[in-house]
Design a protein around this motif. Sequence first.
Motif, mmCIF file in Angstrom:
data_model
loop_
_atom_site.group_PDB
_atom_site.id
_atom_site.type_symbol
_atom_site.label_atom_id
_atom_site.label_comp_id
_atom_site.label_asym_id
_atom_site.label_seq_id
_atom_site.Cartn_x
_atom_site.Cartn_y
_atom_site.Cartn_z
ATOM 1 N N ALA A 19 0.511 -6.898 5.730
ATOM 2 C CA ALA A 19 -1.382 -7.105 5.022
ATOM 3 C C ALA A 19 -0.943 -8.435 3.837
ATOM 4 O O ALA A 19 -1.612 -9.071 3.292
ATOM 5 N N MET A 20 -0.396 -7.225 2.784
ATOM 6 C CA MET A 20 -0.217 -7.330 1.440
ATOM 7 C C MET A 20 0.627 -8.750 1.010
ATOM 8 O O MET A 20 0.224 -9.680 -0.070
ATOM 9 N N PRO B 280 -5.946 -14.683 -3.914
ATOM 10 C CA PRO B 280 -6.867 -13.797 -4.534
ATOM 11 C C PRO B 280 -6.619 -13.516 -6.239
ATOM 12 O O PRO B 280 -6.174 -13.644 -6.723
ATOM 13 N N ASP B 281 -8.025 -12.929 -7.350
ATOM 14 C CA ASP B 281 -7.897 -12.627 -7.896
ATOM 15 C C ASP B 281 -7.148 -11.542 -8.286
ATOM 16 O O ASP B 281 -6.931 -11.213 -9.813
ATOM 17 N N LEU B 282 -7.781 -10.628 -7.754
ATOM 18 C CA LEU B 282 -7.730 -9.188 -7.674
ATOM 19 C C LEU B 282 -6.956 -8.626 -5.822
ATOM 20 O O LEU B 282 -8.175 -9.325 -5.347
ATOM 21 N N LEU B 283 -6.020 -7.402 -5.848
ATOM 22 C CA LEU B 283 -5.894 -7.733 -4.557
ATOM 23 C C LEU B 283 -6.376 -5.665 -4.681
ATOM 24 O O LEU B 283 -5.432 -4.807 -5.678
ATOM 25 N N VAL B 284 -6.856 -5.250 -3.692
ATOM 26 C CA VAL B 284 -7.214 -3.576 -3.586
ATOM 27 C C VAL B 284 -6.520 -3.331 -2.029
ATOM 28 O O VAL B 284 -7.277 -4.256 -0.924
ATOM 29 N N ARG C 173 4.125 -1.649 -3.975
ATOM 30 C CA ARG C 173 3.533 -2.832 -5.462
ATOM 31 C C ARG C 173 5.392 -3.339 -4.652
ATOM 32 O O ARG C 173 5.303 -4.748 -5.503
ATOM 33 N N GLU C 174 6.000 -3.359 -4.064
ATOM 34 C CA GLU C 174 7.009 -4.762 -3.798
ATOM 35 C C GLU C 174 6.910 -5.949 -2.892
ATOM 36 O O GLU C 174 7.074 -6.860 -3.263
ATOM 37 N N PHE C 175 5.388 -5.803 -2.942
ATOM 38 C CA PHE C 175 5.000 -6.943 -1.762
ATOM 39 C C PHE C 175 3.546 -7.207 -2.880
ATOM 40 O O PHE C 175 3.331 -8.403 -1.859
ATOM 41 N N THR C 176 3.409 -6.954 -3.454
ATOM 42 C CA THR C 176 2.429 -8.015 -4.769
ATOM 43 C C THR C 176 3.097 -9.399 -5.492
ATOM 44 O O THR C 176 1.485 -9.589 -5.964
ATOM 45 N N GLY C 177 3.753 -9.705 -5.289
ATOM 46 C CA GLY C 177 4.313 -11.166 -5.622
ATOM 47 C C GLY C 177 3.875 -10.611 -6.630
ATOM 48 O O GLY C 177 3.810 -10.686 -7.934
ATOM 49 N N ASP C 178 3.050 -12.161 -8.010
ATOM 50 C CA ASP C 178 2.258 -12.233 -8.645
ATOM 51 C C ASP C 178 1.078 -11.570 -8.527
ATOM 52 O O ASP C 178 -0.051 -11.695 -10.176
ATOM 53 N N LEU C 179 0.589 -10.636 -7.947
ATOM 54 C CA LEU C 179 -0.356 -10.706 -8.639
ATOM 55 C C LEU C 179 -0.745 -8.413 -8.828
ATOM 56 O O LEU C 179 -1.152 -7.833 -8.631
#
Length: 486
Positions: A344-345, A354-358, A438-444
């Motif tokens: 999903a992330m 998005p601007d933010l991911l939580v 964290r490995e799936f957050t890319g440039d976020l």
Amino acid sequence: MLAIRLVSGSVRPDTLVLPVRPGGPDSPAVLVPTAAPSADDVRAEAGALLPAARLTGAAGEVREHLRPGAAPDRLWLLGVGAGDEQDWRIAGAALARAAKDETQITIALPDDAGTALRGLAEGLLLGSYRYRLTDAGARPSLAGVDLLVTDPQAHADTLAAARTTAEMTVLARDLTNTPSSTKHPEWFADQVAAAASGRPDLHLRVREPRELAAEGFGGLLAVGGGSARGPRLVELDWRPAGARTHVVLVGKGITFDTGGISIKPVPAMKLMRKDMAGAAAVVAATLGAAALGLPVRVTTLAPLAENMVSGSAFRPGDIIRHYGGLTSESTNSDAEGRLVLADAMAYAVRELKPDLLVDLATLTGANAVALGKRHAALYSENDDLAAGLLAAISAAGERAWRMPLADDYVEYLASDIADLHSSPARGAGSVVAALFLREFTGDLRDRWAHLDMSAPSWSDDVHGELVKGATGWGVRGLLRWLGTLG
């Protein structure tokens, strides 16, 4: 749900509640000045009762005084502590339990009632919550509360916000408490559809197994592969006109977790209906953002699966290809939550931008080992994002503690045959799980926060506004935080 209304006027109720606060180190509790139009004799009588009632004024103290033949004929004294919002929330919950056999009560509030009113209303609504599948043996409960203020219209928005927040928290509690004999991925998706129906400003998409396979959601398919009730991905979008910030919320949605082939012992399995509390919280928060008209775009992703044991279940040692192409080696099928969250992330980063991911997840038992039953663990590399979330969570009466994303633990994620090892047999379980995500957050990566909320998602006893069972943790904090982003 308990009916609460704002009132003013001089008519005396049958049951009147007066708040009291600590009077000092060597003095009894004292009455809080209120908008109550009660006669001086009632307040004088209440003041005289304080020493005899042995009240300290601590939040949640409750005493009842009968006044036969008088009006009001029942007087309650309610401790509100220092008078901050959480103290009023605790007081409201305590009163809801103490007055459960009453039909209607009236509570006098201070003239500057904003903070008091919000906390009290949330406490009353959340403290009176019950989840039951039968009415057999059900006791009567408090039906209505009048909040006595000088100017009801001035506080209407505050009460509406408190009511919406409580309603969404109750929705998350109900979803989490529902037994898994009823609750499965398709059922959960149907509940979201029902809750969002009639709202043209809410957009819902539910991906079924065939779509998940076609689009490459390998983690979700692997975890859900052992169940006869296939996985789903719920995508719910609140997109108000003029929104300048886009937040994606991701919530772990394992509707039951046997542990898969790495099966859990029975004591660890019996409450695994709560393993979708993260998904319940982010869905409820998004619905709440729409109900409150918050001027921020919110997209919720709820990856839903049932982690079962069967001939089609994924195996320890399997290699999973996640959305976007990264692969992970899993040697423990009971570390399944991070696999569905990763899909999903990765989708959120690549497609939604998005601007933010939580993300919120009942992810690890290590959360409870480190922080106990009432604190979530918060991970983020962004100091401002972490501080904003922690402040909002605290203001809402929830708890979280920031934990380190220790880079020297990244080596634990190394795999000989895949990009990552999702379940290394090392220590620091909550930290390592966060590092995997964290490995799936890319440039976020620098605009992402992870909340491991396994421990506070469930309460084993009554505490403040919490009742035994699902807490709905995260809904209140997220709504407070989203409200700061407009």
